[in-house]
Design an enzyme around this catalytic site. Sequence first.
Site, PDB file in Angstrom:
ATOM      1  N   ARG A  89       0.965  -1.286   0.067  1.00  0.00           N
ATOM      2  CA  ARG A  89       0.067  -0.044  -0.044  1.00  0.00           C
ATOM      3  C   ARG A  89       0.817   1.413   0.181  1.00  0.00           C
ATOM      4  O   ARG A  89       0.219   2.355  -0.030  1.00  0.00           O
ATOM      5  CB  ARG A  89      -0.786   0.019   1.378  1.00  0.00           C
ATOM      6  CG  ARG A  89      -2.357  -0.307   1.127  1.00  0.00           C
ATOM      7  CD  ARG A  89      -2.911  -0.143   2.612  1.00  0.00           C
ATOM      8  NE  ARG A  89      -4.299  -0.074   2.565  1.00  0.00           N
ATOM      9  CZ  ARG A  89      -5.338  -0.990   2.357  1.00  0.00           C
ATOM     10  NH1 ARG A  89      -4.910  -2.234   2.170  1.00  0.00           N
ATOM     11  NH2 ARG A  89      -6.412  -0.541   2.539  1.00  0.00           N
ATOM     12  N   ARG A 128     -22.067  -2.360   2.548  1.00  0.00           N
ATOM     13  CA  ARG A 128     -21.558  -3.574   3.388  1.00  0.00           C
ATOM     14  C   ARG A 128     -21.517  -3.193   4.661  1.00  0.00           C
ATOM     15  O   ARG A 128     -21.911  -3.975   5.724  1.00  0.00           O
ATOM     16  CB  ARG A 128     -20.047  -3.721   2.844  1.00  0.00           C
ATOM     17  CG  ARG A 128     -19.790  -4.958   3.547  1.00  0.00           C
ATOM     18  CD  ARG A 128     -18.356  -5.359   3.102  1.00  0.00           C
ATOM     19  NE  ARG A 128     -17.301  -4.232   3.376  1.00  0.00           N
ATOM     20  CZ  ARG A 128     -16.168  -4.203   3.085  1.00  0.00           C
ATOM     21  NH1 ARG A 128     -15.397  -5.302   2.290  1.00  0.00           N
ATOM     22  NH2 ARG A 128     -15.198  -3.210   3.185  1.00  0.00           N
TER      23      ARG A 128
HETATM   24  P1  AP5 Z   1      -8.486  -3.601   3.905  1.00  0.00           P
HETATM   25  O1  AP5 Z   1      -8.985  -4.776   4.764  1.00  0.00           O
HETATM   26  O2  AP5 Z   1      -7.352  -4.010   2.845  1.00  0.00           O
HETATM   27  O3  AP5 Z   1      -9.652  -2.830   3.282  1.00  0.00           O
HETATM   28  P2  AP5 Z   1      -9.599  -1.920   2.168  1.00  0.00           P
HETATM   29  O4  AP5 Z   1      -8.440  -1.866   1.101  1.00  0.00           O
HETATM   30  O5  AP5 Z   1     -10.291  -0.470   2.388  1.00  0.00           O
HETATM   31  O6  AP5 Z   1     -10.754  -2.450   1.074  1.00  0.00           O
HETATM   32  P3  AP5 Z   1     -11.805  -3.527   1.191  1.00  0.00           P
HETATM   33  O7  AP5 Z   1     -11.504  -4.757   1.986  1.00  0.00           O
HETATM   34  O8  AP5 Z   1     -12.918  -2.650   2.125  1.00  0.00           O
HETATM   35  O9  AP5 Z   1     -12.302  -3.543  -0.200  1.00  0.00           O
HETATM   36  P4  AP5 Z   1     -11.998  -4.761  -1.369  1.00  0.00           P
HETATM   37  O10 AP5 Z   1     -11.054  -4.163  -2.408  1.00  0.00           O
HETATM   38  O11 AP5 Z   1     -11.367  -5.996  -0.542  1.00  0.00           O
HETATM   39  O12 AP5 Z   1     -13.351  -5.088  -1.731  1.00  0.00           O
HETATM   40  P5  AP5 Z   1     -14.440  -6.286  -1.453  1.00  0.00           P
HETATM   41  O13 AP5 Z   1     -14.157  -7.453  -2.297  1.00  0.00           O
HETATM   42  O14 AP5 Z   1     -14.273  -6.558   0.063  1.00  0.00           O
HETATM   43  O15 AP5 Z   1      -7.859  -2.708   4.955  1.00  0.00           O
HETATM   44  C1  AP5 Z   1      -8.431  -2.054   6.083  1.00  0.00           C
HETATM   45  C2  AP5 Z   1      -7.729  -1.235   7.070  1.00  0.00           C
HETATM   46  O16 AP5 Z   1      -6.625  -2.058   7.372  1.00  0.00           O
HETATM   47  C3  AP5 Z   1      -6.721  -0.288   6.148  1.00  0.00           C
HETATM   48  O17 AP5 Z   1      -7.697   1.021   6.296  1.00  0.00           O
HETATM   49  C4  AP5 Z   1      -5.492   0.086   6.937  1.00  0.00           C
HETATM   50  O18 AP5 Z   1      -5.741   0.669   8.145  1.00  0.00           O
HETATM   51  C5  AP5 Z   1      -5.416  -1.214   7.374  1.00  0.00           C
HETATM   52  N1  AP5 Z   1      -4.240  -1.855   6.465  1.00  0.00           N
HETATM   53  C6  AP5 Z   1      -4.360  -2.994   5.812  1.00  0.00           C
HETATM   54  N2  AP5 Z   1      -3.528  -3.551   4.765  1.00  0.00           N
HETATM   55  C7  AP5 Z   1      -2.606  -2.396   5.116  1.00  0.00           C
HETATM   56  C8  AP5 Z   1      -1.254  -2.244   4.556  1.00  0.00           C
HETATM   57  N3  AP5 Z   1      -0.784  -2.957   3.736  1.00  0.00           N
HETATM   58  N4  AP5 Z   1      -0.480  -1.224   5.076  1.00  0.00           N
HETATM   59  C9  AP5 Z   1      -1.144  -0.202   6.151  1.00  0.00           C
HETATM   60  N5  AP5 Z   1      -2.287  -0.454   6.665  1.00  0.00           N
HETATM   61  C10 AP5 Z   1      -3.179  -1.464   6.116  1.00  0.00           C
HETATM   62  O19 AP5 Z   1     -15.745  -5.732  -2.014  1.00  0.00           O
HETATM   63  C11 AP5 Z   1     -16.383  -4.634  -1.224  1.00  0.00           C
HETATM   64  C12 AP5 Z   1     -17.837  -4.829  -1.276  1.00  0.00           C
HETATM   65  O20 AP5 Z   1     -18.261  -4.640  -2.519  1.00  0.00           O
HETATM   66  C13 AP5 Z   1     -18.453  -5.970  -0.732  1.00  0.00           C
HETATM   67  O21 AP5 Z   1     -19.515  -5.650  -0.116  1.00  0.00           O
HETATM   68  C14 AP5 Z   1     -18.701  -6.956  -1.984  1.00  0.00           C
HETATM   69  O22 AP5 Z   1     -19.337  -7.991  -1.786  1.00  0.00           O
HETATM   70  C15 AP5 Z   1     -19.041  -5.742  -3.036  1.00  0.00           C
HETATM   71  N6  AP5 Z   1     -18.570  -6.127  -4.285  1.00  0.00           N
HETATM   72  C16 AP5 Z   1     -17.514  -6.644  -4.819  1.00  0.00           C
HETATM   73  N7  AP5 Z   1     -17.461  -6.582  -6.110  1.00  0.00           N
HETATM   74  C17 AP5 Z   1     -18.395  -6.032  -6.518  1.00  0.00           C
HETATM   75  C18 AP5 Z   1     -18.992  -5.961  -7.741  1.00  0.00           C
HETATM   76  N8  AP5 Z   1     -18.584  -6.181  -8.942  1.00  0.00           N
HETATM   77  N9  AP5 Z   1     -20.381  -5.331  -8.065  1.00  0.00           N
HETATM   78  C19 AP5 Z   1     -20.993  -4.832  -6.992  1.00  0.00           C
HETATM   79  N10 AP5 Z   1     -20.721  -5.001  -5.723  1.00  0.00           N
HETATM   80  C20 AP5 Z   1     -19.197  -5.862  -5.387  1.00  0.00           C
END
Ligand code: AP5
Length: 190
Positions: A89, A128
């Site tokens: 990230r 979500r």
């Molecule tokens: P993290 O858990 O990585 O969250 P994020 O990057 O904010 O992303 P999400 O998990 O919310 O989204 P995603 O892209 O996985 O989408 P998803 O498939 O779930 O990080 C959380 C926190 O941890 C950070 O803010 C930070 O504080 C810390 N952190 C983590 N890694 C770090 C690092 N490397 N360095 C520093 N800090 C770190 O889908 C989202 C939603 O959309 C779901 O409900 C899903 O069902 C829906 N969805 C999926 N695809 C579709 C589609 N095609 N159409 C409609 N809806 C869809």
Amino acid sequence: MLNLVLFGPPGSGKGTQSEKIIEKYGLVHLSTGDILRGELANKTELGLKAKEIMDKGELVSDEIVIGMIRNKIKANKDANGFIFDGFPRTVAQAEALDNLLDEYNEEITLMISLEVEREELVKRLLKRGEETGRADDNLETIENRISVYEKQTSPVKEYYKSQGKAHLVDGIGSIDEIFDKVADQIEMVK
Ligand code: AP5
Ligand code: MG
């Protein structure tokens, strides 16, 4: 090994697509967000420390997340490969990952960036939040997560572009349609 970085902003579908990639290609899934939430569920010191940062949508320190990934790679040396989801990230994390893999004579095979615009991200994450109660899926934190992505994380895309490894995939559409495009990219390098 097939080592894939699944990249994209919060809510772009990294976790969703990871599940399908694992099913098809049998890779080990390393999501730093999932690992941190697991630490929190177990009320470890690390988890409790990370909670405050995650609740604000800020990034946990590079040192902590790189350490977590180092341990996971070591514990899965015989894997077919890894999916890195939500990591790297920052450019410092990307450089550290290259160095870690190099210790095993391995490298990132490709990076797939899921391209989804802000409005759709907010819509997905609010939905979500309502459905699952994930703590950082509230409007204020979502807005900050996206800003942090734009400022601190988007340079990672340039890092992989400069290595000729970045492949952009349209992340709008049905989950299966997107997966077909992701799988096409994987097939080309496999
Ligand atoms: P993290 O858990 O990585 O969250 P994020 O990057 O904010 O992303 P999400 O998990 O919310 O989204 P995603 O892209 O996985 O989408 P998803 O498939 O779930 O990080 C959380 C926190 O941890 C950070 O803010 C930070 O504080 C810390 N952190 C983590 N890694 C770090 C690092 N490397 N360095 C520093 N800090 C770190 O889908 C989202 C939603 O959309 C779901 O409900 C899903 O069902 C829906 N969805 C999926 N695809 C579709 C589609 N095609 N159409 C409609 N809806 C869809
Ligand atoms: Mg995720």
